[in-house]
Design an enzyme around this catalytic site. Structure first.
Site, PDB file in Angstrom:
ATOM      1  N   GLY A  25       0.842  -1.270   0.064  1.00 56.43           N
ATOM      2  CA  GLY A  25       0.083  -0.012   0.044  1.00 56.43           C
ATOM      3  C   GLY A  25       0.850   1.218   0.027  1.00 56.43           C
ATOM      4  N   GLY A  26       2.110   1.142   0.486  1.00 54.66           N
ATOM      5  CA  GLY A  26       2.898   2.121   0.496  1.00 54.66           C
ATOM      6  C   GLY A  26       2.315   3.434   1.268  1.00 54.66           C
ATOM      7  CB  ILE A  27       3.536   7.116   1.304  1.00 49.15           C
ATOM      8  CG1 ILE A  27       5.115   6.895   1.581  1.00 49.15           C
ATOM      9  CG2 ILE A  27       3.023   8.329   1.781  1.00 49.15           C
ATOM     10  CD1 ILE A  27       5.559   6.680   2.753  1.00 49.15           C
ATOM     11  CB  CYS A  28      -1.201   5.896  -1.164  1.00 48.23           C
ATOM     12  SG  CYS A  28      -2.888   6.209  -1.530  1.00 48.23           S
TER      13      CYS A  28
ATOM     14  CD  GLU B  99       3.481  28.037  -0.742  1.00 46.16           C
ATOM     15  OE1 GLU B  99       4.189  28.098  -1.635  1.00 46.16           O
ATOM     16  OE2 GLU B  99       3.097  26.989  -0.126  1.00 46.16           O
TER      17      GLU B  99
ATOM     18  CB  ALA C  42       3.778  20.246   4.610  1.00 46.26           C
TER      19      ALA C  42
ATOM     20  CB  VAL D 250       7.749  14.079  -1.815  1.00 44.82           C
ATOM     21  CG1 VAL D 250       6.648  14.037  -0.701  1.00 44.82           C
ATOM     22  CG2 VAL D 250       6.882  14.234  -3.126  1.00 44.82           C
TER      23      VAL D 250
ATOM     24  CG  ASP E  65       4.883   9.516  -5.477  1.00 46.04           C
ATOM     25  OD1 ASP E  65       4.115   9.817  -6.243  1.00 46.04           O
ATOM     26  OD2 ASP E  65       4.719   9.775  -4.433  1.00 46.04           O
TER      27      ASP E  65
ATOM     28  CG  HIS F 137     -33.230  19.525  -9.988  1.00 44.70           C
ATOM     29  ND1 HIS F 137     -32.323  20.683  -9.339  1.00 44.70           N
ATOM     30  CD2 HIS F 137     -34.554  19.684  -9.121  1.00 44.70           C
ATOM     31  CE1 HIS F 137     -33.269  21.486  -8.460  1.00 44.70           C
ATOM     32  NE2 HIS F 137     -34.434  21.078  -8.155  1.00 44.70           N
TER      33      HIS F 137
END
Length: 467
Positions: A39-42, A205, A270, A273, A313, A446
């Site tokens: 599953g890795g990081i995800c 940021e 953050a 990566v 990645d 709708h």
């Protein structure tokens, strides 16, 4: 004798395990190697556990701030932070076990250990003590080793006071104050999560807007929403240093030439990566890399070394689980000789799961203008949506960008409730080269939020009904 395989996959994340399953379906004798749960990081530390956390706070936020709107009364509302974290870990554990079962069901061999490629057809397997435990041979090798948090000297991560998303997902003690450095999807999602639980949150940021890769109107709308909540935001701000001082972290930033000092219990790094390219034999084999990512042919995903491929990645942006999975499937289908079209990287949806949610595909307005298009742009606010009104989610809008000459959909941008679900319609539309009028003439149920897509297309052509 070492095991012999047609395909060996190094890494069991959304790229690796999906490539393995597709390879098994196509009849390849396949092995997947990873020292971690599949599953890795995800699945273990990213997509799935973070969405669990975000759902927790979405419910809490609705009850705390909007229950009276729905005629619901409550007393002594509270939450259990440790239980919130535990729920996310339990969900992650359950899903990774399901992936292990899928791999077994598809008759794929699974080796737990650290793999090192020692030739273009050989991988040696080591345990956590670096003791060799196995050797396998394979006709073809796929590298799917993923990425890790990017670090810089000015933000010295110690995994205790200055942390990454790993620690943010597992620490059972909630910080009273948090500084988030980097306002991409990861930073924004964690900022929202902790703020709803009454942590004082500050976002820093470097670029002009939060979510800087999104359409400017979307980024500005999210910033306005966050500031209204009480999240402090510094854009165009560089971090000069972050330093642990006792039980606090002091962060010095430069905003338009002016220095500011901020303090918090925790700082979340953050800033992005980088690919996991070290320690498993790339240098020895002469596999080409660029800026900590592996170079590949984007049609076959083969590296410069024949028979060795890379996906996900580790080959660079966009760093998205669904891209890794698509690349894995495409890679093994090409190995099988199937006539499949190359992945169109202009048709990749991006999603951010804070509230309001953000989702997009294709060109932003700025990028479309830079590429010389004459545009027709339609916007429809959720304030004018009956369904949004009924469910109490009137924040945000749908924005569609069309080529004025041919009417083709160039880009779609949504900010609002369920944006990450709504974007799929526009992904199909864009991949089929839909025009504005083909969207307008597609009858939408709708009441739904997705009616806003039809209305936004109509707005671009002066045919909108409800505004």
């Amino acid at each position: 004798m070492p095991g012999n395989y047609e395909i060996a996959i190094l890494g069991g994340g959304p790229g690796g395990y999906v490539a393995a399953i597709r390879a098994g379906q196509l009849g390849f004798k396949t092995v997947v190697i990873d020292y971690r749960p599949l599953g890795g990081i995800c699945l273990n530390w990213g997509c799935i556990p973070t969405k669990s956390l975000l759902k927790n706070v979405e419910i809490y936020d609705t009850i705390k701030n909007h229950s009276d709107d729905f005629g619901i009364k409550h007393d002594n509302l509270s939450y259990d932070f440790k239980k919130i974290i535990k729920r996310s870990r339990d969900i992650s554990d359950r899903i990774t076990k399901n992936v292990e079962m899928l791999v077994k069901k598809n008759k794929i061999d699974r080796i737990k250990g650290y793999g090192k490629i020692t030739s273009k057809n050989e991988i040696k397997i080591f345990d956590e003590n670096k003791t060799e435990i196995d050797t396998i041979n394979a006709d073809k090798i796929i590298i799917a080793t993923g990425a890790r948090p990017r670090t810089v000297d000015s933000i010295p991560v110690d995994n205790k006071n200055i942390i990454t998303y790993f620690e943010a997902l597992s620490h059972e003690d909630q910080p009273k104050e948090l500084i988030v450095i980097g306002a991409g999807a990861i930073g924004v999602e964690f900022a929202y999560f902790f703020h709803v639980l009454d942590t004082k949150v500050t976002i820093i940021e470097m670029l002009d807007e939060i979510l800087p890769i999104e359409d400017k109107e979307v980024s500005q709308t999210l910033a306005k929403s966050f500031k209204k909540r009480g999240i402090e935001i510094f854009t165009k701000a560089t971090v000069e240093n972050a330093e642990v001082k006792g039980k606090k972290v002091k962060v010095t930033i430069n905003v338009d030439g002016e220095k500011k000092e901020l303090t918090a219990d925790k700082v979340l790094n953050a800033i992005g990566v980088v690919g996991n390219v070290k320690g498993f034999g790339l240098e020895e084999l002469g596999i080409e890399t660029f800026k900590n990512h592996i170079k590949v042919n984007k049609s076959t995903y083969e590296t410069n070394v024949k028979g060795i491929y890379a996906i996900g990645d580790v080959i660079g942006p966009p760093w998205l689980a669904h891209v890794a999975s698509a690349e894995g499937i495409h890679c093994v289908e090409k190995m099988k000789g199937l006539n499949v079209p190359d992945i169109d990287y202009d048709d990749i949806p991006g999603c951010t799961y804070c509230q309001p949610q953000v989702a997009s595909i294709g060109l932003t307005e700025t990028k479309a203008k830079e590429q010389g298009y004459e545009l027709k742009i339609g916007k429809f606010p959720f304030m004018a949506s009956g369904k949004a009104f009924a469910i109490g989610e009137r924040e945000g809008f749908v924005k569609l960008i069309f080529d004025a000459k041919y009417g083709e959909l160039l880009g779609a941008h949504i900010i609002g409730s369920e944006a990450t679900e709504m974007i799929a319609e526009l992904g199909i539309a864009k991949s089929l080269e839909a025009t504005g009028h083909s969207i307008i003439k597609t009858i939408h149920a709708h009441p739904t939020l997705s009616e806003s897509v039809m209305e936004a297309a109509a707005a671009a052509y002066g045919e909108v009904i409800h505004i």
